[in-house]
Design a protein around this motif. Sequence first.
Motif, PDB file in Angstrom:
ATOM      1  N   GLN A 114     -27.861 -43.246   9.119  1.00  0.00           N
ATOM      2  CA  GLN A 114     -26.672 -43.478   9.938  1.00  0.00           C
ATOM      3  C   GLN A 114     -26.714 -44.807  10.683  1.00  0.00           C
ATOM      4  O   GLN A 114     -25.691 -45.299  11.150  1.00  0.00           O
ATOM      5  CB  GLN A 114     -26.512 -42.342  10.954  1.00  0.00           C
TER       6      GLN A 114
ATOM      7  N   GLU B 162     -18.850 -38.795  13.915  1.00  0.00           N
ATOM      8  CA  GLU B 162     -19.382 -39.688  12.884  1.00  0.00           C
ATOM      9  C   GLU B 162     -20.730 -40.252  13.316  1.00  0.00           C
ATOM     10  O   GLU B 162     -21.669 -40.341  12.522  1.00  0.00           O
ATOM     11  CB  GLU B 162     -18.404 -40.845  12.629  1.00  0.00           C
TER      12      GLU B 162
ATOM     13  N   LYS C  35     -17.788 -37.575   7.952  1.00  0.00           N
ATOM     14  CA  LYS C  35     -17.587 -38.888   7.343  1.00  0.00           C
ATOM     15  C   LYS C  35     -16.147 -39.033   6.912  1.00  0.00           C
ATOM     16  O   LYS C  35     -15.479 -38.044   6.594  1.00  0.00           O
ATOM     17  CB  LYS C  35     -18.491 -39.071   6.117  1.00  0.00           C
TER      18      LYS C  35
END
Length: 518
Positions: free
Chosen positions: A296, A456, A462
């Motif tokens: 991420q 997110e 996503k």
Amino acid sequence: MPTMVEKLGLKSNPFEHYTAETEPHIAEYAVRPPYLQAIVARALARTPFILFGDRGAGKSATRLTLFNEIWAKKETEVRPLVVNFVDFTAALPSLRKGAVPEDELIGEIAYLVIEQVLSWLASLTDQERAEYTEALNEDEVNLIIALLKAFYLSRPEMDRQRTMSDALRLLNRAWKTKSVLWASQRWDSLSGIVAAVIDAFTKKQAGVEVQAPVEKLLKSLAGTGGATSRTILQKLVDFVKIFPFSGIAILVDKVDETDVTQNSADASSRLVHPILAHVQLLEVENFSWLFFLWTQIKPYFESEKFFVRLDKIPHATIEWDDKFFAEMLDSRIKYFSNGKLRFADLFQPEIDVAEATRSIISISMRSPRELVRVMDTIVVEHDMRNASNPAGGLLTQQSIEEGLDKYVKERISAVYPEKTLGQIYRLQDIVFINKDVQSAFRVNSQSARTKIKNWEDAGLVKRTGTRAPEGDQGGQPPYEYTIVDTRVERLITRRLIKLEEFTGTPTDEPEQADETAS
């Protein structure tokens, strides 16, 4: 009734250990992770590398394997001093305020490098240690004393004792040839040897002719700014090359596992950005940075906010295919059954093992660590529910489904804050758009965007596409988002938890209510 482990005659539960650090015999059945050889080669060449991966994807296992492999090399072979940087406690106060200064991180690196060298010296015999400490020239003594004063002895003794014990244990595990020697000594005894080594160094500083160069070095190490950071790294390389090391390889891991960063890719990025953004720090000769980072984080390094020249830093993303997972599961069962069984032998004959394996892999988020945890939950739950059933030795479809439900209910609150889970649980579907969030929370479009951004950032959802504009007026197609954590998806689709069970997120109190929201 015997447990499944007893019925199958296994040594013990093959799934009781979840992390590489706690598996005592992992080398006997571990499947070597992708990119391991590439990273070992980078470490030996003292060049940088970034390995991105999802949580539990094997980043730490790769790091520990790398650490062990290099320390296992003979002293006659060319090898760098390999140092783990996995504890960011000292940097968290600054991170909470906004940003971690570069020199703060470099100071921590210096401390860890010095500590690792001292740990290594403590592992030697008295004669071996004397060969190094008594052969030092004046410049080497001055450098060692300056580094000790600037970055090591400046720490409280209690802190040094704690981190030294950790370093000694890790080095003892990696350095197999020294285990016999160390087995006869307690960690506090080894810490005493370290103290004696430091005392021997400092006693060499006698008279003005020695003190003056040391003070000059200390001043050069006490400045601020990037030039000084680079100088410190260069001095650390000079320091380790006094001993039989070709340079330094710093292994940076667990960046996203602090209480500040665990649910924030933004905070995780801020923690290491000062190093990665300063390209010159990655180019210090014989000093290698090897990062093991949460996937991420990568989009942040590709954005303007925390931009990193990834085009100049070799990197890869660790991914596992189904073949690896099948091999991993078979290897475990083969080891714990002394080669008699495979993974498929855990299931009743009527079970479609391939389909069951796919379901388990999916719920584990394709994470080797979580896969082991899922299987442990399934096995334990199966034994509990079949304690009085003579025919309940092997896994059934019911055992699998109930085990998966139990796993997601127990595990998910350790992955995300309850507030975040409570918010996402209020949505009616795993696929949604901004307007759905507005309706669920009675907020305006901007507030909905903020929530989606936070989800997110935590790796929970996503953006997966767009939808056609609603109505006859046309307009911008709304973004479509999907819950990508299969554990949360299972919670929602099977309604395994009631909304009111999530504390901290009332169901009847809108956040920033907006009358125009529909």
